[in-house]
Scaffold this active site. Structure first.
Site, PDB file in Angstrom:
ATOM      1  CD  GLU A  61      -2.683   1.660   0.441  1.00 22.90           C
ATOM      2  OE1 GLU A  61      -3.242   2.763   0.522  1.00 22.90           O
ATOM      3  OE2 GLU A  61      -2.909   0.846  -0.489  1.00 22.90           O
TER       4      GLU A  61
ATOM      5  CG  HIS B  47      -0.840   2.510  -4.796  1.00 23.92           C
ATOM      6  ND1 HIS B  47      -0.874   2.696  -6.155  1.00 23.92           N
ATOM      7  CD2 HIS B  47      -2.002   3.041  -4.324  1.00 23.92           C
ATOM      8  CE1 HIS B  47      -1.984   3.297  -6.500  1.00 23.92           C
ATOM      9  NE2 HIS B  47      -2.689   3.525  -5.404  1.00 23.92           N
TER      10      HIS B  47
ATOM     11  CG  HIS C 249      -8.618   5.698  -6.242  1.00 22.47           C
ATOM     12  ND1 HIS C 249      -8.061   6.943  -6.348  1.00 22.47           N
ATOM     13  CD2 HIS C 249      -7.606   4.890  -5.809  1.00 22.47           C
ATOM     14  CE1 HIS C 249      -6.790   6.912  -5.988  1.00 22.47           C
ATOM     15  NE2 HIS C 249      -6.482   5.671  -5.677  1.00 22.47           N
TER      16      HIS C 249
ATOM     17  CG  HIS D  86     -17.277  -7.341 -16.544  1.00 23.76           C
ATOM     18  ND1 HIS D  86     -16.896  -6.081 -16.920  1.00 23.76           N
ATOM     19  CD2 HIS D  86     -16.162  -8.108 -16.624  1.00 23.76           C
ATOM     20  CE1 HIS D  86     -15.600  -6.071 -17.210  1.00 23.76           C
ATOM     21  NE2 HIS D  86     -15.133  -7.295 -17.055  1.00 23.76           N
TER      22      HIS D  86
ATOM     23  CG  HIS E 283      -8.761  -8.464 -17.128  1.00 22.76           C
ATOM     24  ND1 HIS E 283      -8.995  -8.644 -18.461  1.00 22.76           N
ATOM     25  CD2 HIS E 283      -9.981  -8.204 -16.583  1.00 22.76           C
ATOM     26  CE1 HIS E 283     -10.276  -8.523 -18.725  1.00 22.76           C
ATOM     27  NE2 HIS E 283     -10.899  -8.231 -17.595  1.00 22.76           N
TER      28      HIS E 283
END
Length: 349
Positions: A81, A84, A146, A261, A321
């Site tokens: 985290e 990032h 986000h 989806h 992906h």
């Protein structure tokens, strides 16, 4: 007499390329953090348990867990985290430098000054969404926004690079065959709407942990139309307060998100094949490249989506992906910019 410089300053092109490289890292790290369930690896923001570094010593971990008794320290997730966040902060700093430096060029003809300021505003908003993602405990609405915000920043940086390379140069018209410029605008606009819808579905599926709601191919759990709850699956009135780590929706709601989806991917795939055929039949080399790009990116993206289901969401495939979705979004936004900022020339033979 000095000859005016043609083209944008080299520093602006260089910084934009650096920002594009960093935003690529941010998107990959962001999806990795989310998919590794490390989104709450640090329960506070912008630090981690009140520090700029992840607690690792016995004493530091004890102090951190005393400060946040409901959030046991997991060092690996905490570092994922924080790394990032470090990259996101670096991206914000680079965009700030671009925006501030652009003031000296703001009166120059065709210089994208407004875009640089818009990028700065966008990255500040994205930072706020990053904070809310943690403080609002992975609220799906914020997590999805986000995700899309990161894709949008990557697209704006790509457009900035295109515009910088056009500074001081005349715009080239698009050489078209068997399609008018107006028709091409309709096709590219529809492509953008479909891609945005599909990315939203993918982000919503990920933020609600619905990627494994269907475990068989090509059907869903042995049936083409399983039991689904669309009203719960797409309820955007979920309240703040609980932690959404792992998801709170029932199985039927997650299935509804997953199935939609899937069907969205098939609709988008058919449309992009038709669009690619249109683009690759044009005389304009730029449009032919876009057409080939759509075919390649969507084919890889489709294969990665199948692999996610068949191999039960391996982390590396799932991250790839997510990045593929970013590439598809950037490609579509860039095509729209090229089409809408250029004039078409219909060639008749």
């Amino acid at each position: 007499m000095n000859t005016p410089t043609i083209g944008a300053p080299k520093w602006s092109v260089f910084l934009t390329c650096i920002a594009l490289a960093i935003v690529t890292c941010v998107i990959i790290l962001g999806s990795w953090t989310r998919l590794a369930d490390a989104g709450l690896g640090c329960p506070d923001w912008p630090g981690c348990y009140g520090n700029l570094l992840v607690p690792e010593t016995v004493e530091a971990i004890a102090a951190a867990e005393a400060l946040y008794p409901d959030a046991p320290v997991e060092v690996a997730k905490g570092w994922l985290e924080m790394i990032h966040r470090y990259f996101a902060t670096l991206l914000g700093f680079i965009i700030l430098v671009i925006a501030v430096s652009s003031w000296s060029q703001r009166k120059r003809l065709n210089y994208p000054f407004g875009l640089t300021q818009g990028l700065l505003a966008m990255v500040m908003l994205q930072g706020a969404f990053g904070a809310w993602t943690v403080t609002w405990k992975l609220w799906p609405q914020v997590v999805t926004a986000h995700l899309m915000g990161g894709f949008f920043i990557a697209s704006l940086l790509t457009i900035l690079l295109i515009k910088l390379r056009r500074v001081g140069r005349p715009l080239k018209g698009l050489s078209l065959s068997n399609i008018t410029h107006g028709q091409l605008k309709i096709w590219t606009s529809l492509a953008l709407l479909l891609v945005i819808a599909q990315i939203f579905l993918g982000g919503w599926m990920s933020s609600n942990y619905a990627a494994l709601a269907c475990s068989t191919l090509p059907d869903c759990n042995g049936t083409w139309w399983p039991k689904m709850n669309f009203s719960e699956g797409f309820d955007i009135t979920q309240t703040l307060g609980p932690s959404y780590l792992g998801g709170l929706m029932h199985t039927e709601a997650r299935t509804a998100i997953h199935v939609l989806h899937r069907y969205g991917a098939m609709i988008l795939g058919v449309f992009l094949v038709l669009l690619s055929y249109r683009l690759m039949s044009q005389d304009d080399r730029r449009l032919r490249k876009f057409g080939l790009g759509f075919l390649v990116v969507f084919f890889v993206q489709f294969c990665l989506g199948l692999a996610n289901i068949y191999y039960l969401l391996p982390l590396d495939v799932a991250v790839a992906h997510n990045f593929g979705g970013a590439c598809l979004f950037v490609l579509t936004v860039s095509l729209n910019y090229v089409v809408f900022s250029s004039r078409g020339r219909l060639n008749e033979f």
